[in-house]
Design a protein around this motif. Structure first.
Motif, PDB file in Angstrom:
ATOM      1  N   ARG A  11       0.828  -1.207   0.000  1.00 10.26           N
ATOM      2  CA  ARG A  11       0.000   0.000   0.000  1.00 10.26           C
ATOM      3  C   ARG A  11       0.864   1.258   0.000  1.00 10.26           C
ATOM      4  N   ALA A  15       0.966   3.848  -3.093  1.00 15.12           N
ATOM      5  CA  ALA A  15       0.484   5.213  -2.837  1.00 15.12           C
ATOM      6  C   ALA A  15       1.532   6.232  -3.248  1.00 15.12           C
ATOM      7  N   ARG A  18       1.995   6.441  -7.073  1.00 19.33           N
ATOM      8  CA  ARG A  18       0.872   7.107  -7.735  1.00 19.33           C
ATOM      9  C   ARG A  18       0.926   8.620  -7.554  1.00 19.33           C
ATOM     10  N   ARG A 228      -4.254  10.869  11.269  1.00 16.85           N
ATOM     11  CA  ARG A 228      -5.513  10.536  10.595  1.00 16.85           C
ATOM     12  C   ARG A 228      -6.215   9.359  11.266  1.00 16.85           C
ATOM     13  N   GLY A 229      -5.451   8.547  11.964  1.00 18.50           N
ATOM     14  CA  GLY A 229      -6.063   7.424  12.683  1.00 18.50           C
ATOM     15  C   GLY A 229      -5.931   6.094  11.974  1.00 18.50           C
ATOM     16  N   THR A 230      -5.348   6.088  10.770  1.00 19.56           N
ATOM     17  CA  THR A 230      -5.251   4.806  10.056  1.00 19.56           C
ATOM     18  C   THR A 230      -4.293   3.849  10.760  1.00 19.56           C
ATOM     19  N   ILE A 231      -3.262   4.411  11.398  1.00 15.28           N
ATOM     20  CA  ILE A 231      -2.318   3.542  12.132  1.00 15.28           C
ATOM     21  C   ILE A 231      -3.088   2.766  13.207  1.00 15.28           C
ATOM     22  N   ARG A 233      -6.215   2.010  13.209  1.00 14.02           N
ATOM     23  CA  ARG A 233      -7.061   0.981  12.584  1.00 14.02           C
ATOM     24  C   ARG A 233      -6.206  -0.234  12.201  1.00 14.02           C
TER      25      ARG A 233
ATOM     26  N   PHE B  83     -11.788   9.599  10.287  1.00 14.69           N
ATOM     27  CA  PHE B  83     -11.926   8.889   9.013  1.00 14.69           C
ATOM     28  C   PHE B  83     -10.628   8.118   8.818  1.00 14.69           C
ATOM     29  N   ALA B  84     -10.552   6.923   9.358  1.00 19.46           N
ATOM     30  CA  ALA B  84      -9.303   6.168   9.276  1.00 19.46           C
ATOM     31  C   ALA B  84      -9.232   5.446   7.935  1.00 19.46           C
ATOM     32  N   LEU B  85      -9.114   6.248   6.878  1.00 18.19           N
ATOM     33  CA  LEU B  85      -9.103   5.706   5.520  1.00 18.19           C
ATOM     34  C   LEU B  85      -7.976   6.375   4.743  1.00 18.19           C
ATOM     35  N   TYR B  86      -7.615   5.776   3.613  1.00 20.18           N
ATOM     36  CA  TYR B  86      -6.571   6.369   2.775  1.00 20.18           C
ATOM     37  C   TYR B  86      -7.226   7.166   1.661  1.00 20.18           C
ATOM     38  N   ASP B  88      -5.982   8.661  -0.808  1.00 16.44           N
ATOM     39  CA  ASP B  88      -5.440   8.471  -2.161  1.00 16.44           C
ATOM     40  C   ASP B  88      -5.852   7.125  -2.769  1.00 16.44           C
ATOM     41  N   PHE B  89      -6.551   6.308  -2.017  1.00 18.48           N
ATOM     42  CA  PHE B  89      -7.062   5.036  -2.529  1.00 18.48           C
ATOM     43  C   PHE B  89      -8.565   5.163  -2.767  1.00 18.48           C
TER      44      PHE B  89
END
Lengths: 393, 308
Positions: A11, A15, A18, A228-231, A233, B83-86, B88-89
């Motif tokens: 990923r 990313a 791109r 952002r919080g993705t870590i 998740r 919003f625990a999302l990417y 750019d995806f």
């Protein structure tokens, strides 16, 4: 476990690849900068003759003009008025103006003080300096000729006026035959590695510098993810903090390898830079990319926010590039700075790439790879520890 | 399904979660209701295996969240407040990525992603980058990402914060549908209307402690038979003036220039209250007559409003 690492690494790599800004930053910018700096410093494979104005007539002046023209370092034109010499340089019509004194030959033979004025465009850098050296060399050559001439004249002890005339004629003939102005032949040959020109140097130097910048940008992505919080998740999934960190650093490493690799190919095609045997270059490239990922880890570990990371990475990369040879060749730095350069990623990487371009068996390459690998491990460990501490909060 | 007992979590000297205990039955929607900073998200962090409890225990389907973290993580789905999302995806790529983390692959992964895109009403826009989505659409994808691995229990941490009413409605309906399909839900919110609409049982949390727990009707009964009249005044009232108001109302709660009076018959009492305030020379800026609800319960228990 490996699937988890690959998923996260994939990923991150996708990313970045791109991202248009990443491509510009990592590829286009180093290529363009190499072109600009390389040209500004005069690093093309051929010397381009510079416009040089000469004020002066007579044998010595003509000899100098011929010398400069023959070495192909200058396109010489004659100025009648000495007062124009400085103006020509100032308005950019000449890179250098050389004002020779009037009645130069007589003053020369009499050993009168000679005052040769040289006006040099300071932006001409090494090439202007080269012409200046040629002028000095020419004057020294003349000085040697004058000494020989005086010796010859002093050795003359004519018995009659006819003998004197014959002797003078013989000396003149000898001088005309033996003391011709000989141009220095400046022929540049490609020898690879350190001696193959300024483009090769800056291709490596900028390649390394931008790999470090890209690594810090990638490390910034981890801070973005924390904010952002993705870590979080990701960590709520079966991924452990250790696996997550390993994945992130592998992604940084892959991106560094990709960036340096593509840049090496581009610079070979565009500037004809020879990076050396792939077998020698590949380990250096892998170690450099790993060290850059480690540097990303250090910057990540000491930064609390994206803004702080951006500032710190710029400061660190610029200082390391100044000290480590990415801005100008290491040899031109003072001894103390050269010592300090051993603390930089740039120095070890540039040196290893330069050596790899010349020889694949130089033991110094292995030392550089070992140092870069150690830097990578230290950086990754430090970054991991700091990040793990932050994630636990 | 979920048993939380005497859970405690400290950050330095600050105790974010203080001796919290509650049980969530399988198939239930349990609401954790409290104002911002009450300790809801800290509780969810511990329950999500993102932070270790300092003391107490948490068991999910009989598994301890500390000792059997790997199994617990596969049992629960997380929908964080962010919003625990990417960005750019695309939406589909996000779902596929999060699905892969749980070992789903191949055709199954794609089918599951499409199922969830359809469930959240974004199948048509599945290939668009999440960064181009509105807040409500991102919230829906955020929920879908938490469902990719078909968890038995879903944690929804304030999933309707900052979105438009229509998206909020969609999300509430989606939670109901998921629950109807057998999914157990732990839902944190500071919107009492959501808790009232969705939750079978509610725990009210404040300053890291559960201060009340029960079904909606049990909670309403805690408010008693009185209903609140909320008044916002221009100036503070003096103590003697407040004492006089207490002769009309069952209970008077003051918070700066806002006064809440609880009376058995607010409509009848209102004229007397307004007359008294006029006699005080007080200026009324705003007046609200409410039915007894969770807000009332919270106000009665803490002396503060949920959204303060």
């Amino acid at each position: 476990m490996i699937n988890l690492i690959l998923t996260v690494t994939w990923r991150d790599v996708v990313a970045q690849l791109r991202s248009r800004s990443f491509m510009v930053f990592t590829l286009l910018l180093p290529i363009v900068l190499t072109l600009i700096i390389g040209n500004a410093i005069g690093g093309t494979t051929d010397f381009k003759p510079l416009p040089v104005a000469v004020v002066g007539t007579g044998e010595i002046a003509n000899g100098l003009k011929k010398l400069l023209a023959d070495t192909k370092t200058a396109v010489v034109f004659t100025l009648a008025d000495a007062s124009q010499a400085e103006t020509m340089v100032r308005i950019g019509k000449a890179t250098m103006s050389i004002v020779l004194p009037e009645r130069l030959e007589i003053k020369f033979l009499r050993n009168d003080p000679l005052n040769i004025e040289v006006y040099l465009d300071p932006t001409s850098h090494q090439r202007g300096e080269l012409i200046k050296q040629l002028v000095q060399g020419y004057m020294q050559q003349l000085e040697a000729a004058r000494a020989a001439l005086l010796g010859s004249v002093q050795a003359i002890a004519p018995a009659t006026a006819a003998d004197l005339q014959n002797t003078l004629l013989a000396v003149r003939t000898k001088i005309e035959k033996q003391y011709q102005i000989a141009a220095v032949n400046l022929e540049q040959k490609e020898a690879g590695g350190r001696s193959q020109g300024i483009f090769a140097y800056y291709a490596v130097a900028f390649g390394v510098m931008f790999t470090l910048l890209s690594a810090t940008n990638g490390a910034g992505g981890v801070i973005d993810e924390l904010e952002r919080g993705t870590i979080h998740r990701l960590l709520a999934s079966p991924l452990t903090p250790t696996l997550l960190l390993v994945s992130k650093f592998i992604a940084l490493w892959i991106l560094g390898v990709w960036q340096l690799g593509v840049f090496a190919v581009f610079s070979s095609i565009i500037y004809g830079v020879s990076w050396g045997s792939p077998l020698a270059v590949l380990p250096v490239l892998l170690a450099t990319a790993a060290a850059a990922a480690g540097f990303g880890g250090i910057i990540l570990g000491i930064s609390r926010s994206r803004e702080q990371l951006n500032t710190l990475s710029l400061v660190f990369v610029l200082v390391m590039s100044l000290l480590g040879g990415s801005m100008w060749p290491l040899e031109t730095l003072p001894a103390a700075a050269q010592m300090l350069s051993k603390l930089t990623y740039n120095r070890w990487s540039i040196e290893a790439f330069q050596l790899a371009a010349v020889s694949s068996s130089d033991p110094q390459i292995l030392i550089a790879i070992a140092v870069l690998s150690a830097m990578a491990i230290v950086g990754v460990c430090f970054g991991s520890m700091q990040l793990a501490r932050r994630m636990a909060r | 399904m979920l048993i939380v007992e005497h859970l405690q979590k400290r950050y330095g000297s600050f105790t974010a979660v203080h001796d919290v205990s509650f049980h969530v039955q399988a198939g239930e929607v349990y609401g954790l209701l409290g104002p911002n900073g009450a300790g809801k998200s800290s509780t969810i962090r511990v329950l999500s295996c993102l932070a270790k409890p300092d003391s107490g225990s948490v068991r999910i389907n009989g598994m301890d969240i500390v000792r059997e973290q790997g199994k617990v993580k596969r049992t629960i789905g997380i929908v964080p407040q962010d919003f625990a999302l990417y960005d750019d995806f695309s939406a589909r790529e996000n779902l596929i990525f999060f699905g892969r983390l749980y070992g789903i692959s191949g055709r199954e992964l794609k089918i599951r992603a499409d199922e969830l895109l359809e469930a959240v009403g974004l199948l048509e826009r599945g290939n668009e980058a999440v960064g181009t989505f509105s807040g409500g659409m991102k919230r829906r994808i955020n929920i879908a990402a938490g469902l990719m691995h078909k968890p038995k229990m879903l944690y929804l941490d304030e999933p309707t914060v900052g979105i438009d009413p229509q998206s909020r409605r969609n999300i509430l309906d989606l939670v109901k549908t998921l629950n109807a399909g057998g999914l157990t839900v732990l839902y944190t919110t500071h919107y009492m209307e959501e808790a009232e609409e969705l939750c079978h049982r509610i725990g009210v949390i404040d300053q890291g402690k559960i201060i009340a727990e029960g079904t909606l009707s049990e909670m309403r009964s805690m408010a008693g038979e009185t209903a609140p009249i909320r008044l916002e005044l221009r100036d503070n009232l003096s103590k003697p003036q407040l004492e006089q108001l207490r002769t009309i109302a069952e209970e008077v709660i003051t918070q700066d220039k806002t006064i809440t009076l609880f009376t058995r018959d607010p409509k009848t009492a209102l004229s007397g209250i307004l007359q008294m305030l006029a006699d005080f020379g007080a200026h009324v800026h705003h007046l609200e007559l409410d039915e007894p609800d969770l807000e009332t319960v919270f106000l009665k228990l803490t002396g503060r409003r949920l959204r303060d």
